[in-house]
Enzyme design. Structure first.
Site, PDB file in Angstrom:
ATOM      1  N   GLU A  47       0.859  -1.180   0.000  1.00 35.20           N
ATOM      2  CA  GLU A  47       0.000   0.000   0.000  1.00 35.20           C
ATOM      3  C   GLU A  47       0.895   1.229   0.000  1.00 35.20           C
ATOM      4  O   GLU A  47       1.967   1.224   0.613  1.00 35.20           O
ATOM      5  CB  GLU A  47      -0.892   0.005   1.247  1.00 35.20           C
ATOM      6  CG  GLU A  47      -1.744   1.270   1.357  1.00 35.20           C
ATOM      7  CD  GLU A  47      -2.845   1.195   2.409  1.00 35.20           C
ATOM      8  OE1 GLU A  47      -2.735   0.338   3.315  1.00 35.20           O
ATOM      9  OE2 GLU A  47      -3.785   1.981   2.333  1.00 35.20           O
ATOM     10  N   CYS A 245      -6.592   0.817   3.039  1.00 39.18           N
ATOM     11  CA  CYS A 245      -7.575   1.908   3.033  1.00 39.18           C
ATOM     12  C   CYS A 245      -7.480   2.780   1.790  1.00 39.18           C
ATOM     13  O   CYS A 245      -8.434   3.486   1.439  1.00 39.18           O
ATOM     14  CB  CYS A 245      -7.394   2.775   4.268  1.00 39.18           C
ATOM     15  SG  CYS A 245      -7.689   1.904   5.799  1.00 39.18           S
ATOM     16  N   ASN A 376     -12.080  -3.375   0.702  1.00 42.24           N
ATOM     17  CA  ASN A 376     -11.092  -3.552   1.773  1.00 42.24           C
ATOM     18  C   ASN A 376     -11.721  -3.106   3.075  1.00 42.24           C
ATOM     19  O   ASN A 376     -12.217  -1.975   3.160  1.00 42.24           O
ATOM     20  CB  ASN A 376      -9.855  -2.696   1.517  1.00 42.24           C
ATOM     21  CG  ASN A 376      -8.908  -2.725   2.712  1.00 42.24           C
ATOM     22  OD1 ASN A 376      -8.297  -3.750   2.989  1.00 42.24           O
ATOM     23  ND2 ASN A 376      -8.799  -1.611   3.430  1.00 42.24           N
ATOM     24  N   GLU A 377     -11.700  -3.964   4.055  1.00 39.04           N
ATOM     25  CA  GLU A 377     -12.193  -3.631   5.395  1.00 39.04           C
ATOM     26  C   GLU A 377     -13.568  -2.964   5.352  1.00 39.04           C
ATOM     27  O   GLU A 377     -13.828  -2.019   6.082  1.00 39.04           O
ATOM     28  CB  GLU A 377     -11.178  -2.765   6.163  1.00 39.04           C
ATOM     29  CG  GLU A 377      -9.929  -3.549   6.549  1.00 39.04           C
ATOM     30  CD  GLU A 377      -9.078  -2.891   7.620  1.00 39.04           C
ATOM     31  OE1 GLU A 377      -9.293  -1.711   7.933  1.00 39.04           O
ATOM     32  OE2 GLU A 377      -8.171  -3.572   8.140  1.00 39.04           O
TER      33      GLU A 377
END
Ligand code: AHR
Length: 658
Positions: A47, A245, A376-377
């Site tokens: 990331e 994120c 994601n999440e």
């Protein structure tokens, strides 16, 4: 301090356990295959956080090269004294170029050499190496008889350590790319780059770029070779990208959109990096995503290091810790189309729309993308209903394609339980579980998957790291305590390779002067990078991956915490080896007998690889090898081997199966 508390509680745990040492021997049954270990088992999570991409692995030295940061001159300083107001004017051409609207217009008034110029400070300074070549390029548009440029690399005392002249003499209205190269005469960690303008008239400048020539595979505009090498050395099974994120974005306009990260770099629209101001105590207002490392470069990187690509795409939901906004279900089509088009970009024939784009970028062969994460999440019913639409569209076009789904931010609790049930009902291929937890959690959850639901849905341990207390700053968070507890946990992942098919530590990179989040696997400064103890653990698992899990038992039970010991065994059919892994989390040596069953003949010797250190030891730029594996050959006398596992150690034995 909490760290002392954590270390202390582990010691207490261990003392209690060692008092009740169990003397029954361990038994490994090399001929009883329990599970297949997927080639993807140990991978990488990448990331752009902590200046991981821009200012990190992406080797561009100029910060804010296209004047598109929120403050357009951020990173730049005017040298000399402009004659009139507006001599260095930021112009926004708006609709004429929506991806890269701004450029800088420099007005000259018969300027003498070195009287007026621009200086760029780099990301946290520029790492410059003696005798290395530096490749400069810039888009220009000139009015007048031409402008003489003097390009200079300077050290922190403004002494010149490399220079070059360049005459810019363009005509017409078109922007032209000019370029030149020169050598550096010194190595410095905090260099700067100056451009002096000499002459009369006007010069418009944009995409001012400076790259070292010694990038990975010497690719122009490429990645830092030292950082990629650390990844290649791990022989990762997959690379998850671009997050994290970053995928979600603070809001949907700032989500990651892969189509904006391909093609000519001057057309890749920059956005603010979501880690820019996320943490009040680690603000980085100069953190943006230029996407110089975009989806093409990502696929190429995965190919270079022999890893399967695992892209994660936005599912129509922004970060639920930030804006939490969602795209209405009846407006989800563009998001789903992005997913379908990415598969075509990676795999499609050169005659397809997106396959052609890939081929035009220089890769006619497909990248062979087999899986993708959706979200994601993300959590809640809003996620489930969006995922359903993605799955329907992707599976009906590509039935064999694997979908990774999010189980939210935590590995337990209401949100997790809800998703775990729903996702399994949907028969999603993978559930992405994340664990950022204390070392104690990692130890006490090492058996998490021993009795886990065994179904067609597999586990992707997509982000994990043991977090020591928050008073421990920066690189010290990557101490041996954290790495050792991860190693113990990873024995449980390997033992349950029929359930867990992929795992990746997170985050990957951190710049020592620009990080927002720690611990991290690899630390870099402007010149060098090194693997943390956690990196060494990941690498040891990956390089000793094996192909099939076999039982390693004590009293018919897995070895997971009893007598401070965590263990797993596999065979490697490719190398004809039995591979045993032991993690001793105690401050005492653990002495154990192990019976090697199921191998025809015991060889005279075996290879032993040991990683061990006091719990608070870290690797650092000064001591990159404080925690590194030590390999040696040991004698084997019979089927019964007495192991002496030193305090706080992770030990691997490789035994040839004759
Ligand atoms: O790894 C850092 C962050 O942790 C990731 O971006 C996110 O997915 C998780 O919360």
């Amino acid at each position: 301090m909490n760290f002392i508390k954590i270390a202390g509680s582990i010691l207490l745990l261990i003392t209690l356990q060692t008092r009740a040492q169990n003397n029954s021997p361990l038994v490994v049954k090399a001929d009883q295959i329990k599970a297949t270990i997927q080639p993807t088992m140990w991978g990488i999570f990448f990331e752009d956080i902590n200046f991981g991409a821009d200012g990190g692995i992406y080797a561009e030295l100029i910060k804010n090269r296209s004047f598109e940061f929120a403050r357009p001159k951020m990173g730049w300083k005017v040298l000399g004294k402009p004659a009139t107001e507006g001599d260095f004017l930021v112009i926004n051409r708006g609709n004429e170029n929506t991806n890269n609207p701004r450029f800088l217009r420099v007005a000259l008034h018969n300027n003498a050499p070195r009287s007026i110029g621009l200086s760029n400070e780099g990301f946290r300074g520029m790492g410059i190496k003696k005798d290395n070549r530096y490749d400069f390029s810039m888009l220009v548009h000139c009015k007048g008889d031409g402008v003489k440029l003097l390009l200079e690399l300077v050290n922190s005392k403004d002494e010149v350590i490399g220079k070059q002249n360049l005459l810019v003499n363009t005509t017409g209205d078109e922007w032209k790319k000019v370029s030149t190269s020169f050598l550096s005469t010194a190595t410095v960690a905090n260099g700067k780059f100056n451009i002096w303008f000499e002459g009369d008239g006007e010069i418009d400048v944009d995409m001012i770029s400076l790259f070292p020539a010694d990038t990975w595979k010497n690719r122009p505009g490429g990645m830092r070779a030292d950082m990629v090498q650390l990844l290649a050395d791990m022989k990762p099974g997959f690379i998850r990208f671009p997050g994290g994120c970053i995928v979600e974005g603070f809001d949907l306009t700032r989500r990651y959109q892969w189509k904006k990260t391909i093609g000519p770099i001057e057309e890749r629209q920059l956005i603010i990096n979501r880690w820019n101001t996320e943490f009040a105590n680690r603000q980085a207002p100069d953190y943006f995503q230029t996407f110089g490392l975009g989806f093409f470069e990502y696929f190429q990187l995965a190919e270079d290091v022999g890893a399967e690509p695992l892209p994660i795409l936005n599912c129509g939901m922004a970060c639920q810790f930030n804006s939490g906004e969602v795209a209405p279900l009846n407006q989800l089509d563009p998001y789903i189309q992005d997913a379908l088009d990415l598969i075509e970009f990676a795999n499609g024939p050169v005659t397809s729309q997106w396959g052609k784009v890939r081929a035009d970028m220089g890769h006619a062969q497909p990248f062979n993308l087999k899986m993708m994460g959706v979200g994601n999440e993300n959590w809640g019913p809003q996620y489930v209903e969006r995922l359903q639409l993605f799955m329907k569209a992707i599976k009906s076009k590509y039935p064999e394609f694997k979908i990774v789904s999010s189980s939210g931010t935590d590995p337990d609790g209401g949100r997790f339980n809800y998703l775990n049930t729903e996702l399994r009902k949907m028969k999603t291929d993978f559930v992405d579980e994340h664990y950022y937890r204390s070392p104690e959690w990692f130890l006490s959850n090492a058996a998490r998957y021993d009795n886990y639901e065994r179904s067609s849905t597999k586990i992707f341990a997509g982000e994990y790291a043991a977090h020591v207390d928050w008073d421990t700053p920066g690189i010290r968070r990557n101490n041996w305590l954290s790495a050792l507890s991860e190693a113990a946990f990873m024995t449980g992942l390997e033992r349950n390779a029929d359930v867990v098919e992929m795992a990746s530590y997170a985050p990957l990179f951190a710049h020592v002067d620009g990080w927002q989040w720690a611990p991290d696997l690899i630390w870099a400064n402007n010149l060098t990078s090194y693997g943390s103890p956690n990196y060494q653990v990941q690498k040891m698992f990956s390089l000793n991956k094996g192909t099939h899990v076999v039982p390693l038992l004590q009293n018919n039970s897995p070895v997971s915490g009893k007598d401070s010991l965590y263990a797993t065994a596999c065979i490697d059919k490719k190398n004809g080896e039995l591979v045993l892994k032991f993690v001793n989390v105690s401050g005492n040596s653990v002495i154990k007998d192990i019976l090697l069953e199921g191998i025809k003949k015991v060889p005279a010797t075996a290879t032993q690889v040991v990683l061990s250190a006091p719990l608070n030891t870290v690797n650092s730029f000064e001591h990159t090898a404080a925690v590194v594996p030590v390999e040696k050959s040991i004698m084997l006398k019979s089927r019964k081997v007495t192991l002496q596992l030193i305090p706080y150690s992770f030990t691997i034995y490789r035994i040839k199966m004759l």
